[in-house]
Scaffold this motif. Sequence first.
Motif, PDB file in Angstrom:
ATOM      1  N   ASN A   1       0.822  -1.199   0.000  1.00 52.99           N
ATOM      2  CA  ASN A   1       0.000   0.000   0.000  1.00 52.99           C
ATOM      3  C   ASN A   1       0.865   1.262   0.000  1.00 52.99           C
ATOM      4  N   ALA A   2       1.933   1.248   0.787  1.00 52.28           N
ATOM      5  CA  ALA A   2       2.827   2.402   0.841  1.00 52.28           C
ATOM      6  C   ALA A   2       3.539   2.598  -0.497  1.00 52.28           C
ATOM      7  N   SER A   3       3.748   1.513  -1.241  1.00 51.99           N
ATOM      8  CA  SER A   3       4.468   1.630  -2.513  1.00 51.99           C
ATOM      9  C   SER A   3       3.567   2.068  -3.669  1.00 51.99           C
ATOM     10  N   VAL A   4       2.417   1.385  -3.842  1.00 56.67           N
ATOM     11  CA  VAL A   4       1.610   1.697  -5.024  1.00 56.67           C
ATOM     12  C   VAL A   4       0.215   2.211  -4.672  1.00 56.67           C
ATOM     13  N   GLY A   5      -0.050   2.418  -3.402  1.00 49.79           N
ATOM     14  CA  GLY A   5      -1.380   2.861  -2.973  1.00 49.79           C
ATOM     15  C   GLY A   5      -1.799   4.208  -3.549  1.00 49.79           C
ATOM     16  N   TRP A   6      -0.815   5.035  -3.963  1.00 48.56           N
ATOM     17  CA  TRP A   6      -1.131   6.377  -4.481  1.00 48.56           C
ATOM     18  C   TRP A   6      -1.703   6.350  -5.891  1.00 48.56           C
ATOM     19  N   MET A   7      -1.513   5.248  -6.622  1.00 43.49           N
ATOM     20  CA  MET A   7      -2.003   5.183  -8.007  1.00 43.49           C
ATOM     21  C   MET A   7      -3.521   5.039  -8.030  1.00 43.49           C
ATOM     22  N   PRO A   8      -4.168   5.459  -9.152  1.00 44.02           N
ATOM     23  CA  PRO A   8      -5.591   5.124  -9.276  1.00 44.02           C
ATOM     24  C   PRO A   8      -5.706   3.604  -9.329  1.00 44.02           C
ATOM     25  N   GLY A   9      -6.607   3.049  -8.571  1.00 42.51           N
ATOM     26  CA  GLY A   9      -6.721   1.595  -8.512  1.00 42.51           C
ATOM     27  C   GLY A   9      -5.607   0.965  -7.692  1.00 42.51           C
ATOM     28  N   GLY A  10      -4.824   1.835  -7.043  1.00 45.37           N
ATOM     29  CA  GLY A  10      -3.642   1.357  -6.321  1.00 45.37           C
ATOM     30  C   GLY A  10      -3.952   0.294  -5.281  1.00 45.37           C
ATOM     31  N   LEU A  11      -5.028   0.540  -4.526  1.00 46.09           N
ATOM     32  CA  LEU A  11      -5.365  -0.393  -3.456  1.00 46.09           C
ATOM     33  C   LEU A  11      -5.698  -1.785  -4.015  1.00 46.09           C
ATOM     34  N   ALA A  12      -6.414  -1.784  -5.144  1.00 45.69           N
ATOM     35  CA  ALA A  12      -6.762  -3.069  -5.765  1.00 45.69           C
ATOM     36  C   ALA A  12      -5.504  -3.770  -6.266  1.00 45.69           C
ATOM     37  N   ILE A  13      -4.572  -2.965  -6.792  1.00 47.78           N
ATOM     38  CA  ILE A  13      -3.315  -3.552  -7.274  1.00 47.78           C
ATOM     39  C   ILE A  13      -2.528  -4.121  -6.087  1.00 47.78           C
ATOM     40  N   VAL A  14      -2.597  -3.404  -4.962  1.00 47.28           N
ATOM     41  CA  VAL A  14      -1.977  -3.919  -3.732  1.00 47.28           C
ATOM     42  C   VAL A  14      -2.507  -5.311  -3.439  1.00 47.28           C
ATOM     43  N   ALA A  15      -3.845  -5.428  -3.519  1.00 46.49           N
ATOM     44  CA  ALA A  15      -4.478  -6.715  -3.209  1.00 46.49           C
ATOM     45  C   ALA A  15      -3.966  -7.793  -4.164  1.00 46.49           C
ATOM     46  N   ILE A  16      -3.884  -7.454  -5.440  1.00 45.93           N
ATOM     47  CA  ILE A  16      -3.453  -8.442  -6.446  1.00 45.93           C
ATOM     48  C   ILE A  16      -2.017  -8.906  -6.165  1.00 45.93           C
ATOM     49  N   PHE A  17      -1.134  -7.937  -5.937  1.00 48.40           N
ATOM     50  CA  PHE A  17       0.270  -8.283  -5.687  1.00 48.40           C
ATOM     51  C   PHE A  17       0.430  -9.080  -4.390  1.00 48.40           C
ATOM     52  N   ALA A  18      -0.224  -8.584  -3.341  1.00 48.40           N
ATOM     53  CA  ALA A  18      -0.076  -9.251  -2.044  1.00 48.40           C
ATOM     54  C   ALA A  18      -0.564 -10.692  -2.141  1.00 48.40           C
ATOM     55  N   CYS A  19      -1.716 -10.898  -2.809  1.00 47.38           N
ATOM     56  CA  CYS A  19      -2.266 -12.247  -2.934  1.00 47.38           C
ATOM     57  C   CYS A  19      -1.314 -13.133  -3.732  1.00 47.38           C
ATOM     58  N   ALA A  20      -0.775 -12.585  -4.830  1.00 45.87           N
ATOM     59  CA  ALA A  20       0.104 -13.398  -5.673  1.00 45.87           C
ATOM     60  C   ALA A  20       1.347 -13.818  -4.896  1.00 45.87           C
ATOM     61  N   ILE A  21       1.981 -12.871  -4.226  1.00 45.44           N
ATOM     62  CA  ILE A  21       3.202 -13.205  -3.477  1.00 45.44           C
ATOM     63  C   ILE A  21       2.886 -14.223  -2.380  1.00 45.44           C
TER      64      ILE A  21
END
Lengths: 175, 435
Positions: free
Chosen positions: B80-100
């Motif tokens: 979240n601290a890394s990509v949370g600022w982007m539009p859709g950032g939070l969702a991308i956080v979820a995708i990355f976190a789940c994948a890892i």
Amino acid sequence: MLKRLHQFEDAVLASLALLLVGLAGLQIAARWHVIAQFLPDGGIPWADSVLKSTVLWLAMLGALTAARDDKHLGMDALVHVLAPNAKRVVRALAFVFAAAVSGYVAYYGYEFVLLEHESPSDSNSVIPGWIVAAIFPIAFLGMSLRFFLHGYKAARGNSELAEPIVVASTGKNGS
Amino acid sequence: MIWLGLALLLLAAFGTPFFALIAAMAVFGFVYAGYEPTLLVVEFNRIAEMPVLVAIPLFTLAGYILSESGAPQRLVRLANASVGWMPGGLAIVAIFACAIFTVLTGASGVTIVALGAVLLPALRHGMYDDKFSLGLLTTSGSLGMLFAPALPLIIFGVVAQQLSLENAPPVEMQQLFLAGILPGVMMIVALSIYAIAKAPKNAPLQRFRFGEFAAAVKDSAWELPLPILVAVGILSGKVAPSEIAAVTAIYVLVVYVLIRRELPFRAVPRVLRDAMMLVGAILTILGMSLALTNVFIDQEIPTKLFDLVRTHIDSKITFLLILNAFLLIFGMLLEGIPAIVILTPLLLPIAVGYGIHPVHFGIIFIANLQIGLFLPPVGMNLFIASMRFQEPITRLVRACVPFFFILLLCTLVITYVPWLSLVLLAPTLAPSLGP
């Protein structure tokens, strides 16, 4: 009594898992020459075969405990939607079948132990092959009994479907 | 023979453990061919002979400990601290976190349980559409299966190595690990693009704050080395999967039990036991299927099946399409790893017959399984998500529809563009199979 047995079983399983981690670590340490100065040349010759036997025992004891807690993998989607009476019959049938197959495998597992005792397949192993193989009749016989008990309980209608293995085991479901 | 098959199918639908069904089939095969039933146990015993097998209990153990620790929360904070600022950032956080997380824990399903509780409230708070959030998290529960060292890849490798394939290169673990990278990245990118498109328009954008980023990095100081260690170990090709697994398990035990103390000593035996139950359940299926594979090969069933399929389908393109449909359905029914163990010995020789590279086949297989895990009506992750989020399955199914089509499209690309899976393999191993 039964509770003690289960506690003992859990303890054995956990200890074997730790033994596996320890052995695997020791083997790496030897291969990467981390502790080479403490070891004879060529690492630890027995570690490999002991490691293999440990995985086999872990797998079989894990399967035995999974039979106790009804955590073996199978399709339960249909069973979920059945009426209570149909569910009883269907679950009892499934368990009795699993019990029969496990019993059958246990018997031939015993034959396999005798076979290994007469003519070991790996004569270099530190632990005699028939001792390693002894886990087959033990675990499958235990599984057979447990599946039979589950079947009996299911037929009497006092058995609940277990939760999927991952959810139940992390202990965080439905919170 | 037909009656026996029907009886076993019925028993499977009744919830009979897979291992018992496979054992019954194998025993029948041995007796039918005039062999001793003891052969079943002899074959089962071979699981002890596979060096990579040590990796399975060790990775599973590491995964169970990780999911009980505070690592999931810290992973989400860092993302979240890394990509949370982007539009859709939070969702991308979820995708990355789940994948890892799925990569590190191997068995999917754990991801939804461990990360769902953190991510769903965060997405709701970020004003994401509820249906979108539920769909995203249910789908992401199986994301990451294509990246090493997720268990499905290892298991496929183990099973494929047991088959001696004519006219095909042997399957090596390292190649499978490399082959999964681009297809896996494509799925993540596709979902991320959709997430950006569906980002709430009126939600205030979060600003990138270096202080929070630095704090999050510091907070995850113990977690960060883990993915790097695993990735470097695997990609270097010099370290065996079982060695990476051992290092991961030791690291995780030491960090979360001794250093961070997030897992109390009391809880360790329970977590170890639970992990080993899953290992036992997987390895009994694997052991029995080694015996069944032997029956198949002895009776030349894959060859006969190939000839049969060949008389009806002569184009590779049609075969691949049917293969996808088949794998989706069986991926759903057999819940991932059992599907790999049961179907690979039958389907891989056929696929090779159609000129498909065995490593490419593995990636197609796992991509389909990933979708099958949340495919209605009985995909396993739908049930897990339903329990976790306290939502009816029907609602989750509707929520997953767009994600299903995105991943299906990705899977079709993976299927019809072998380049994507094979380009990273060493040039000498690149596909040179004739049709």
